[in-house]
Design a protein around this motif. Structure first.
Motif, mmCIF file in Angstrom:
data_model
loop_
_atom_site.group_PDB
_atom_site.id
_atom_site.type_symbol
_atom_site.label_atom_id
_atom_site.label_comp_id
_atom_site.label_asym_id
_atom_site.label_seq_id
_atom_site.Cartn_x
_atom_site.Cartn_y
_atom_site.Cartn_z
ATOM 1 N N ARG A 128 0.829 -1.203 0.000
ATOM 2 C CA ARG A 128 0.000 0.000 0.000
ATOM 3 C C ARG A 128 0.866 1.257 0.000
ATOM 4 N N TRP A 131 1.909 1.770 -3.522
ATOM 5 C CA TRP A 131 0.805 2.276 -4.335
ATOM 6 C C TRP A 131 0.605 3.771 -4.097
ATOM 7 N N ILE A 132 0.626 4.185 -2.834
ATOM 8 C CA ILE A 132 0.458 5.603 -2.516
ATOM 9 C C ILE A 132 1.608 6.413 -3.092
ATOM 10 N N ARG A 135 1.216 6.670 -6.913
ATOM 11 C CA ARG A 135 0.098 7.549 -7.274
ATOM 12 C C ARG A 135 0.444 9.017 -7.068
ATOM 13 N N GLU A 136 1.056 9.336 -5.931
ATOM 14 C CA GLU A 136 1.377 10.723 -5.649
ATOM 15 C C GLU A 136 2.556 11.214 -6.485
ATOM 16 N N LEU A 138 3.125 10.273 -9.534
ATOM 17 C CA LEU A 138 2.533 10.555 -10.840
ATOM 18 C C LEU A 138 1.868 11.924 -10.845
ATOM 19 N N ALA A 139 1.169 12.254 -9.759
ATOM 20 C CA ALA A 139 0.517 13.557 -9.661
ATOM 21 C C ALA A 139 1.553 14.684 -9.706
#
Length: 269
Positions: A128, A131-132, A135-136, A138-139
């Motif tokens: 997890r 994943w976080i 994701r962040e 990529l942002a």
């Protein structure tokens, strides 16, 4: 200006910390070396194709005479390559941190232990956390890409596009690079991306003092690999400053007496 100098000092202190902890430095090199091989191949292709991309993007200049055509497209090629370097710099850091998540998180925890005697923990399973982080990251890269497009467009403005814009680009790169590196420590404290960006904006000179010199160092690929572990250590010190955490011990961590403190649960993490 004090924050600017403090930011630079964290970069130096981070390198000194890994210098005293050679084992952590050695483990921290592995993810950077792995990532560097892939990026070296990609950048080689980019160098070979940059002229073709600029020619395709500027068909209106085909009829221009010499030397204006060469000067115009040459400047755009330099800006295009510079924008790609900006994205490569930021994505290299993000990918390296993702590949080396367990190594860099352990390193960051040891810095926390050395400074304050305790290390916050997210309490989340590794999958997890990855994943976080992905994701962040990529942002952040999307934000950086938008800045890159803006800088490319401003490159058409005479004089400013070749002087002021590159200088601003280094500052933007330093900001986002610092965000990526401090995320290792701040994610363990369950600080989401939006709040991290607000923290960094509240101390811009501190962030630029750390990030801009590091951006210049990261322009040299091999240097980036060797300073990455120290950059993570220095970013952890910077994160502690942003969070208002102070430590009394600047020496080696006492693993036997140190506690790992779990961060409070967050509803949207």
């Amino acid at each position: 200006m004090r924050d600017l100098v403090t930011g630079m000092s964290y970069l130096v202190k981070g390198q000194r910390w890994v210098g005293r902890n050679r084992r952590q430095w050695g483990f921290g090199l592995l993810p950077g070396l792995i990532t560097l091989i892939g990026y070296a191949a990609a950048m080689t292709v980019l160098v070979l194709r940059a002229d073709d991309v600029v020619d395709w993007a500027t068909p209106f200049a085909d009829g221009w005479g010499s030397p204006w055509l060469g000067l115009f497209r040459g400047a755009l090629t330099a800006l295009f390559f510079g924008g790609c370097l900006l994205l490569a710099l930021l994505s290299f850091t993000a990918v390296t941190l993702l590949v080396g998540q367990p190594f860099y998180e352990a390193l960051s925890e040891r810095v926390d232990l050395a400074e304050g005697g305790s290390a916050p923990s997210s309490g989340l399973p590794l999958w997890r956390e990855l994943w976080i982080s992905a994701r962040e990251s990529l942002a952040v890269l999307v934000r950086a890409a938008l800045w890159g497009v803006l800088f490319f467009a401003l490159g058409f403005v005479p004089f400013i596009g070749q002087t002021v814009v590159p200088a601003i680009g280094f500052c933007v790169s330093g900001f986002f690079l610092t965000e990526e590196l401090t995320a290792v420590a701040l994610q363990r404290r369950r600080v989401p991306l939006k709040e991290r960006l607000e923290l960094l904006r509240s101390r811009k000179l501190l962030v630029l003092g750390f990030g801009v010199p590091l951006t210049l160092l990261f322009l040299l690929p091999l240097v980036a690999v060797f300073v990455m572990p120290g950059a993570v250590a220095g970013a952890t010190l910077l994160a502690r400053d942003l969070m208002g955490e102070t430590g009394e011990d600047d020496g080696e961590p006492d693993a036997g007496g140190a506690d790992v403190v779990s961060a409070p649960p967050a509803s949207d993490w």
